[in-house]
Design a protein around this motif. Structure first.
Motif, PDB file in Angstrom:
ATOM      1  N   THR A   1       0.853  -1.187   0.000  1.00 42.34           N
ATOM      2  CA  THR A   1       0.000   0.000   0.000  1.00 42.34           C
ATOM      3  C   THR A   1       0.887   1.234   0.000  1.00 42.34           C
ATOM      4  O   THR A   1       2.104   1.146   0.228  1.00 42.34           O
ATOM      5  CB  THR A   1      -0.942   0.019   1.214  1.00 42.34           C
ATOM      6  OG1 THR A   1      -1.938   1.032   1.031  1.00 42.34           O
ATOM      7  CG2 THR A   1      -0.187   0.321   2.503  1.00 42.34           C
ATOM      8  N   CYS A   2       0.303   2.382  -0.269  1.00 44.41           N
ATOM      9  CA  CYS A   2       1.047   3.641  -0.189  1.00 44.41           C
ATOM     10  C   CYS A   2       0.085   4.748   0.205  1.00 44.41           C
ATOM     11  O   CYS A   2      -1.127   4.668  -0.031  1.00 44.41           O
ATOM     12  CB  CYS A   2       1.743   3.968  -1.514  1.00 44.41           C
ATOM     13  SG  CYS A   2       0.644   4.082  -2.940  1.00 44.41           S
TER      14      CYS A   2
ATOM     15  N   ALA B   1       4.321   0.841   2.114  1.00 42.34           N
ATOM     16  CA  ALA B   1       4.424  -0.242   3.103  1.00 42.34           C
ATOM     17  C   ALA B   1       4.160  -1.579   2.425  1.00 42.34           C
ATOM     18  O   ALA B   1       3.355  -1.675   1.492  1.00 42.34           O
ATOM     19  CB  ALA B   1       3.448  -0.033   4.252  1.00 42.34           C
ATOM     20  N   CYS B   2       4.849  -2.613   2.899  1.00 46.21           N
ATOM     21  CA  CYS B   2       4.679  -3.985   2.409  1.00 46.21           C
ATOM     22  C   CYS B   2       4.526  -4.917   3.600  1.00 46.21           C
ATOM     23  O   CYS B   2       5.029  -4.637   4.695  1.00 46.21           O
ATOM     24  CB  CYS B   2       5.886  -4.438   1.575  1.00 46.21           C
ATOM     25  SG  CYS B   2       6.375  -3.317   0.251  1.00 46.21           S
TER      26      CYS B   2
ATOM     27  N   TRP C   1       8.654   2.230   3.925  1.00 48.12           N
ATOM     28  CA  TRP C   1       9.712   2.890   3.142  1.00 48.12           C
ATOM     29  C   TRP C   1       9.269   4.290   2.770  1.00 48.12           C
ATOM     30  O   TRP C   1       8.128   4.510   2.344  1.00 48.12           O
ATOM     31  CB  TRP C   1       9.977   2.065   1.893  1.00 48.12           C
ATOM     32  CG  TRP C   1      11.097   2.521   1.011  1.00 48.12           C
ATOM     33  CD1 TRP C   1      12.425   2.243   1.147  1.00 48.12           C
ATOM     34  CD2 TRP C   1      10.976   3.303  -0.191  1.00 48.12           C
ATOM     35  NE1 TRP C   1      13.141   2.805   0.120  1.00 48.12           N
ATOM     36  CE2 TRP C   1      12.272   3.464  -0.732  1.00 48.12           C
ATOM     37  CE3 TRP C   1       9.896   3.888  -0.863  1.00 48.12           C
ATOM     38  CZ2 TRP C   1      12.522   4.163  -1.896  1.00 48.12           C
ATOM     39  CZ3 TRP C   1      10.141   4.599  -2.025  1.00 48.12           C
ATOM     40  CH2 TRP C   1      11.435   4.734  -2.538  1.00 48.12           C
ATOM     41  N   ASN C   2      10.171   5.281   2.933  1.00 47.02           N
ATOM     42  CA  ASN C   2       9.886   6.671   2.620  1.00 47.02           C
ATOM     43  C   ASN C   2      10.496   7.038   1.271  1.00 47.02           C
ATOM     44  O   ASN C   2      11.693   6.793   1.031  1.00 47.02           O
ATOM     45  CB  ASN C   2      10.435   7.593   3.714  1.00 47.02           C
ATOM     46  CG  ASN C   2      10.108   9.053   3.451  1.00 47.02           C
ATOM     47  OD1 ASN C   2      10.832   9.756   2.763  1.00 47.02           O
ATOM     48  ND2 ASN C   2       8.988   9.498   4.012  1.00 47.02           N
ATOM     49  N   TYR C   3       9.703   7.632   0.387  1.00 42.89           N
ATOM     50  CA  TYR C   3      10.159   7.954  -0.964  1.00 42.89           C
ATOM     51  C   TYR C   3      11.264   9.007  -0.960  1.00 42.89           C
ATOM     52  O   TYR C   3      12.240   8.898  -1.716  1.00 42.89           O
ATOM     53  CB  TYR C   3       8.976   8.446  -1.799  1.00 42.89           C
ATOM     54  CG  TYR C   3       9.339   8.832  -3.217  1.00 42.89           C
ATOM     55  CD1 TYR C   3       9.392   7.879  -4.230  1.00 42.89           C
ATOM     56  CD2 TYR C   3       9.619  10.156  -3.549  1.00 42.89           C
ATOM     57  CE1 TYR C   3       9.737   8.227  -5.531  1.00 42.89           C
ATOM     58  CE2 TYR C   3       9.959  10.517  -4.843  1.00 42.89           C
ATOM     59  CZ  TYR C   3      10.009   9.547  -5.833  1.00 42.89           C
ATOM     60  OH  TYR C   3      10.348   9.908  -7.110  1.00 42.89           O
ATOM     61  N   ASP C   4      11.140  10.028  -0.142  1.00 40.35           N
ATOM     62  CA  ASP C   4      12.087  11.136  -0.173  1.00 40.35           C
ATOM     63  C   ASP C   4      13.447  10.740   0.397  1.00 40.35           C
ATOM     64  O   ASP C   4      14.485  11.098  -0.161  1.00 40.35           O
ATOM     65  CB  ASP C   4      11.513  12.331   0.592  1.00 40.35           C
ATOM     66  CG  ASP C   4      10.262  12.888  -0.076  1.00 40.35           C
ATOM     67  OD1 ASP C   4      10.272  13.047  -1.319  1.00 40.35           O
ATOM     68  OD2 ASP C   4       9.271  13.132   0.627  1.00 40.35           O
ATOM     69  N   THR C   5      13.453  10.030   1.507  1.00 38.63           N
ATOM     70  CA  THR C   5      14.726   9.636   2.130  1.00 38.63           C
ATOM     71  C   THR C   5      15.255   8.317   1.585  1.00 38.63           C
ATOM     72  O   THR C   5      16.432   8.004   1.769  1.00 38.63           O
ATOM     73  CB  THR C   5      14.562   9.507   3.646  1.00 38.63           C
ATOM     74  OG1 THR C   5      13.641   8.429   3.939  1.00 38.63           O
ATOM     75  CG2 THR C   5      14.014  10.794   4.247  1.00 38.63           C
ATOM     76  N   GLN C   6      14.387   7.536   0.940  1.00 34.82           N
ATOM     77  CA  GLN C   6      14.706   6.186   0.459  1.00 34.82           C
ATOM     78  C   GLN C   6      15.231   5.309   1.596  1.00 34.82           C
ATOM     79  O   GLN C   6      16.052   4.415   1.390  1.00 34.82           O
ATOM     80  CB  GLN C   6      15.718   6.239  -0.695  1.00 34.82           C
ATOM     81  CG  GLN C   6      15.215   6.991  -1.913  1.00 34.82           C
ATOM     82  CD  GLN C   6      16.124   6.845  -3.104  1.00 34.82           C
ATOM     83  OE1 GLN C   6      16.389   5.736  -3.568  1.00 34.82           O
ATOM     84  NE2 GLN C   6      16.625   7.965  -3.612  1.00 34.82           N
TER      85      GLN C   6
ATOM     86  N   PHE D   1       4.998   2.458  13.754  1.00 31.80           N
ATOM     87  CA  PHE D   1       6.040   2.118  12.781  1.00 31.80           C
ATOM     88  C   PHE D   1       7.178   1.331  13.434  1.00 31.80           C
ATOM     89  O   PHE D   1       7.926   0.637  12.744  1.00 31.80           O
ATOM     90  CB  PHE D   1       6.601   3.392  12.147  1.00 31.80           C
ATOM     91  CG  PHE D   1       5.741   3.962  11.043  1.00 31.80           C
ATOM     92  CD1 PHE D   1       4.500   3.412  10.739  1.00 31.80           C
ATOM     93  CD2 PHE D   1       6.181   5.045  10.289  1.00 31.80           C
ATOM     94  CE1 PHE D   1       3.709   3.943   9.729  1.00 31.80           C
ATOM     95  CE2 PHE D   1       5.408   5.580   9.268  1.00 31.80           C
ATOM     96  CZ  PHE D   1       4.160   5.023   8.990  1.00 31.80           C
ATOM     97  N   ALA D   2       7.292   1.439  14.745  1.00 32.61           N
ATOM     98  CA  ALA D   2       8.324   0.693  15.463  1.00 32.61           C
ATOM     99  C   ALA D   2       7.870  -0.719  15.830  1.00 32.61           C
ATOM    100  O   ALA D   2       8.650  -1.492  16.389  1.00 32.61           O
ATOM    101  CB  ALA D   2       8.740   1.438  16.728  1.00 32.61           C
ATOM    102  N   GLY D   3       6.607  -1.062  15.524  1.00 36.70           N
ATOM    103  CA  GLY D   3       6.111  -2.406  15.795  1.00 36.70           C
ATOM    104  C   GLY D   3       5.376  -2.558  17.103  1.00 36.70           C
ATOM    105  O   GLY D   3       5.007  -3.677  17.480  1.00 36.70           O
TER     106      GLY D   3
END
Length: 524
Positions: free
Chosen positions: A232-233, A239-240, A253-258, A323-325
């Protein structure tokens, strides 16, 4: 008794009932001449009160903020005083801002702009022959069934060979094509308001590109195998997730920071009143990103008649993590009315559960790919997720429940406006709003050319419909039928050809039956 004494005696009556009784007794004593005299006194008086016309415009704006978004535009014809008040920007702007969720800049907007916006909203919410879309056009473009997305002004689809991603801006009619590095067959397609994401069949690579502009594709690898996984995005985050042996892995995963981060959820992790996240108990997995709060939702569809779900109906299980689980909370919802002994509907591909936006402020339709008699269909469940409440809710409309196996997934909605696709009689039907539902096909759109009879059953089973606050798009018979509800979208003429896509032409909304669309008896 003098007249003053009579009036004083009437004044001394303490209750409205006693005053009415006195009036009734007095009227019985009146002569015809006295009746005419009373009538001459009462005729000049009016008992109507125009509250809206008398109130300050600020209070009128506050009153109409509780009503249907298009009400100020619709009620301008009531009277001259109402028209004057309801055409005020003080009234129109809050109503428009409520519908567009602040996404349209109304600062400095004049009356003409707001009036056109109000007219577009009215046409979208209460479609009629007198309130058609601002524009309607058809784009001929072969596409793969089930892989189309509407994201803002952008229409995105996979070609029939599943090797190219097409991105068409419906406002500017500009187009670009995206392909994987190996130019191989693609598996799934996703999009947010800023990104488009796709995955190939051959490996676990995820390709990400911007919807606007010509920036090169970026990529990351989630897994090393070709196994399917959920993706999804949202905004500029991807996210996967995938069920693995003994655990479920989530990667963000962040597009800007990769840069990416991941966490694992063990199958033994106790959640939901002692339940465990055991993938063998579930069929479909879906994800919903919440980047603003750095949280993510895992949603699973539990099979009926299983150890996890002993009932006869499927269940949706919802789990929310940081995001940290860190596990935050969970919920469970039964999907009633979708699976019947007489209807052979199979589950999807274990990663096909999707949250489709139904507003700009946190409402999502719950959708999954499924199969009926070996034909792929999209099932939009009678369920929506409210992100503000962190809960599932059920939209209220009489046509939200399927009639037969060909009636799955053909109702979509935006806020509380419901649109139906591919009924037995029509192509697209406006079903009104929650407060004013339509049971008859009052407005239907488009005549299309006949298609091969061999495609008839497949086309009738697949009833995809894309919707947001500006467009309704119906993919059908190798063409997209676009109905635009935005007066600022200006088409460059009546017809033309889009490079890399195909011809387009303006169409006029009109009634059209499925028999017209799949007609022909000679098999061609």
């Amino acid at each position: 008794m003098a007249s003053s004494d009579l009036a004083e005696a009437f004044t001394r009556l303490s209750t409205s009932g006693s005053r009415l009784n006195a009036l009734e007794a007095l009227i019985k004593e009146l002569t015809p001449y006295e009746w005419r005299f009373v009538q001459s006194l009462t005729n000049p008086r009016t008992f109507q009160c125009d509250i809206i016309g008398q109130l300050p415009v600020e209070l009128v704006s506050h009153i109409f903020s509780y009503l249907d978004t298009s009400t100020p535009w619709r009620l301008q014809l009531v009277s001259r005083s109402w028209s004057e008040k309801l055409r005020s920007l003080v009234v129109l702007k809050p109503s428009l801002d409520s519908w567009y969720d602040g996404r349209v800049n109304l600062q400095g907007a004049d009356l003409d702009f707001c009036w056109h916006k109000a007219r577009s909203i009215h046409a979208f919410r209460h479609a009629s022959q007198s309130a058609p879309p601002d524009s309607s056009f058809k784009i001929s473009a072969p596409f793969h069934l089930g892989e189309q997305i509407l994201a803002g002004d952008n229409l995105i689809w996979l070609d029939k060979n599943r090797r190219q991603v097409h991105v068409l801006n419906l406002r500017s009619l500009t187009h670009k094509v995206l392909v994987s590095m190996a130019r191989g067959m693609l598996r799934n397609l996703y999009a947010s308001d800023e990104l488009v994401v796709f995955t190939p069949h051959t490996n676990g690579t995820v390709y990400v590109g911007e919807l606007d502009g010509q920036s090169p594709l970026k990529q990351f690898r989630f897994i090393n195998s070709a196994l399917n996984f959920a993706v999804t995005c949202r905004h500029r985050t991807v996210a996967c997730a995938q069920h693995l042996q003994g655990r479920t892995r989530v990667y963000i995963w962040n597009y800007d920071t990769q840069q990416g981060r991941s966490f694992n959820v063990s199958n033994d992790t106790p959640m939901l009143s002692g339940d465990h996240l055991n993938p063998s108990m579930f069929s479909d997995l879906g994800l919903l990103l919440q980047p603003d709060t750095e949280t993510i939702v895992l949603c699973l569809l539990a099979q009926p008649n299983s150890e996890q779900n002993p009932g006869n109906s499927p269940q949706v299980l919802y789990y929310r993590f940081t995001f940290a689980g860190e596990y935050l909370h969970s919920a469970k919802q039964v999907l009633d009315g979708y699976y019947d002994d007489d209807i052979n509907i199979e589950f999807g591909d274990r990663t096909s559960l999707k949250f489709i936006p139904a507003s700009h402020d946190g409402l999502f339709m719950l959708q999954c790919n499924a199969w009926v008699s070996s034909y792929a269909i999209k099932t939009v469940h009678t369920l929506q997720f409210d992100e503000k409440l962190h809960a599932f809710t059920s939209p209220r409309h009489s046509r939200m429940y399927p009639i037969d196996q060909h009636d799955q997934g053909n109702i979509v909605w935006w806020k509380n406006v419901f649109i139906e696709a591919g009924t037995k009689e029509n192509i697209v039907v406006h079903r009104g709003t929650t407060s004013h539902p339509r049971h008859d096909p009052a407005v239907v759109y488009v005549h299309v050319e006949p298609v091969r009879r061999a495609d008839r059953e497949r086309q009738m089973n697949f009833k995809d419909l894309l919707i947001n606050d500006m467009y309704i798009v119906r993919p059908y018979c190798d063409a997209f039928y676009v109905y635009c509800y935005d007066h600022t979208v200006q088409l460059p003429g009546k017809e033309g050809t889009l490079d890399g896509v195909g011809p387009w032409e303006v169409i006029e909304p009109r009634s059209a039956s499925v028999s017209e669309c799949v007609g022909g008896t000679d098999g061609t």
